[in-house]
Write an enzyme that holds these catalytic residues in place. Sequence first.
Site, PDB file in Angstrom:
ATOM      1  N   ASP A  62      -0.694 -24.309 -11.114  1.00  0.00           N
ATOM      2  CA  ASP A  62      -1.973 -24.068 -10.457  1.00  0.00           C
ATOM      3  C   ASP A  62      -3.178 -24.389 -11.322  1.00  0.00           C
ATOM      4  OD1 ASP A  62      -1.001 -23.182  -7.961  1.00  0.00           O
ATOM      5  OD2 ASP A  62      -0.527 -21.219  -8.816  1.00  0.00           O
TER       6      ASP A  62
ATOM      7  N   ASP B  43       3.068 -27.610  -3.161  1.00  0.00           N
ATOM      8  CA  ASP B  43       1.682 -27.396  -3.574  1.00  0.00           C
ATOM      9  C   ASP B  43       1.331 -28.201  -4.828  1.00  0.00           C
ATOM     10  OD1 ASP B  43       3.198 -25.221  -2.435  1.00  0.00           O
ATOM     11  OD2 ASP B  43       1.466 -23.906  -2.613  1.00  0.00           O
TER      12      ASP B  43
ATOM     13  N   GLY C 199      17.014 -27.649  -1.467  1.00  0.00           N
ATOM     14  CA  GLY C 199      15.668 -27.438  -0.965  1.00  0.00           C
ATOM     15  C   GLY C 199      15.617 -26.108  -0.243  1.00  0.00           C
TER      16      GLY C 199
ATOM     17  N   THR D  72      12.815 -22.522   0.967  1.00  0.00           N
ATOM     18  CA  THR D  72      11.446 -22.099   1.207  1.00  0.00           C
ATOM     19  C   THR D  72      11.112 -20.894   0.340  1.00  0.00           C
ATOM     20  OG1 THR D  72       9.791 -21.730   2.930  1.00  0.00           O
ATOM     21  CG2 THR D  72      11.817 -20.420   3.074  1.00  0.00           C
TER      22      THR D  72
ATOM     23  N   ARG E  87       1.316 -25.261   5.819  1.00  0.00           N
ATOM     24  CA  ARG E  87       0.490 -25.621   4.666  1.00  0.00           C
ATOM     25  C   ARG E  87       1.261 -26.482   3.675  1.00  0.00           C
ATOM     26  NH1 ARG E  87      -1.268 -21.020   3.642  1.00  0.00           N
ATOM     27  NH2 ARG E  87      -0.438 -20.513   1.596  1.00  0.00           N
TER      28      ARG E  87
ATOM     29  N   SER F 195       5.731 -12.496   2.722  1.00  0.00           N
ATOM     30  CA  SER F 195       5.374 -11.394   1.840  1.00  0.00           C
ATOM     31  C   SER F 195       4.328 -10.462   2.455  1.00  0.00           C
ATOM     32  CB  SER F 195       4.837 -11.928   0.502  1.00  0.00           C
ATOM     33  OG  SER F 195       5.845 -12.613  -0.201  1.00  0.00           O
TER      34      SER F 195
END
Length: 408
Positions: free
Chosen positions: A127, A188, A246, A248, A260, A378
Amino acid sequence: MKTRNWLIGIGLVCLTACADTKSGDVSGRFDADEALAYCDAQVRRTLDELAQRDGGVDYTMMPRNIADSASHWYCSKVTKDEWCAGFWPGILWYDYEYTNDPAIRQEAEKFTASLEYLTYEPAYDHDLGFLMFCSYGNGYRLTRNESYRQAILRSAEALSALFNPKVGTMLSWPRNVAMFGGHNTIMDNMINLEMLFWAAKNGGDKKLYDMAVSHADTTMKYHFRPDYTSYHVAVYDTLTGEFVKGVTHQGYDDNSMWARGQAWAIYGYTVVYRETKEPRFLDFVQKVADVYLEHLPDDYVPYWDFNDPAIPYAPRDASAACVVASALLELSGYVSPEKGQEYKKAAVCMLESLSSDKYRSGKSKPAFLLHSTGNYPSHSEIDAAIIYADYYYIEALMRLKQMKQMKS
């Protein structure tokens, strides 16, 4: 493949319907300036709210979200693990670009400065790109402040330490290697490649370019299903580099299309094509974008996951729509004229919906938009106003305004 309960045909019908309501250049039918003036007013409301808090403005506390039941910003401290801390400074830089108001620039500079210490720290996770390029990147673009360039270069070098040459990608979450069972790369992370590309051509090590391309190629190979929908997380063997699985983390399940995540892919591969001009990336991003567009609901704002069986009662994710709208406006300039017009029309349809009373916060909250979903599994930030939705919304509006100016 389970949970493929697509809304068959709805997206295609709505795409046609939206296009049929417009003729010629659709950017002339949507008033980006009105929307930007609204954003400016909301920015000033937020600044006033922050100034009125006990002790006045704390430039190390960034607006993060406003819950559906709340009216004021929840702010979070600038720390290495607060991935959203760069979006508010970025919004201020975009608002300064729109208004040319020196008071807004001053606020942008002060909030941006609170992130500087992160440029001297090792990368906590991927990030760092979100944190530094949304803030310092926009700041440098508008001011050419040399200290900002140096901050970006330090950040890019720190981020590069997460690159695993055996795998070919950056490690996204070092803290979650054991949880996922190996080197994890999340979709992301595609957004953070832009900082590496930029640094490589603005005084940083040329290896940063190669790392970014490797990450994009490896992600393209393993992070997508045959229908071009994406996994949120790709897991690799840390030692051998082999793809393991793969899965999630924030989507409905391992085989669903988290909205997203697909948005990050569209935006990320648009940037990769811009920086490399490699045809394989342009071909690929169109396939990734088209599967997203084909399955949108009738207002162009996706449900948080395209495969949630609760649709049409599932929460929306305005943030995904903002990311895609911004990406498609850029992508429209790289593809054929016919395809470019299709993408531009879709982006404007998204912005029209987002700018309606249904999605604008208006007088109820100082944010720009309502109805984003952060991390549904979550139970976090569900049906909320979220700062990164606002960031990509104002970015998309600025891109549309600039496209219109270039044509006039």
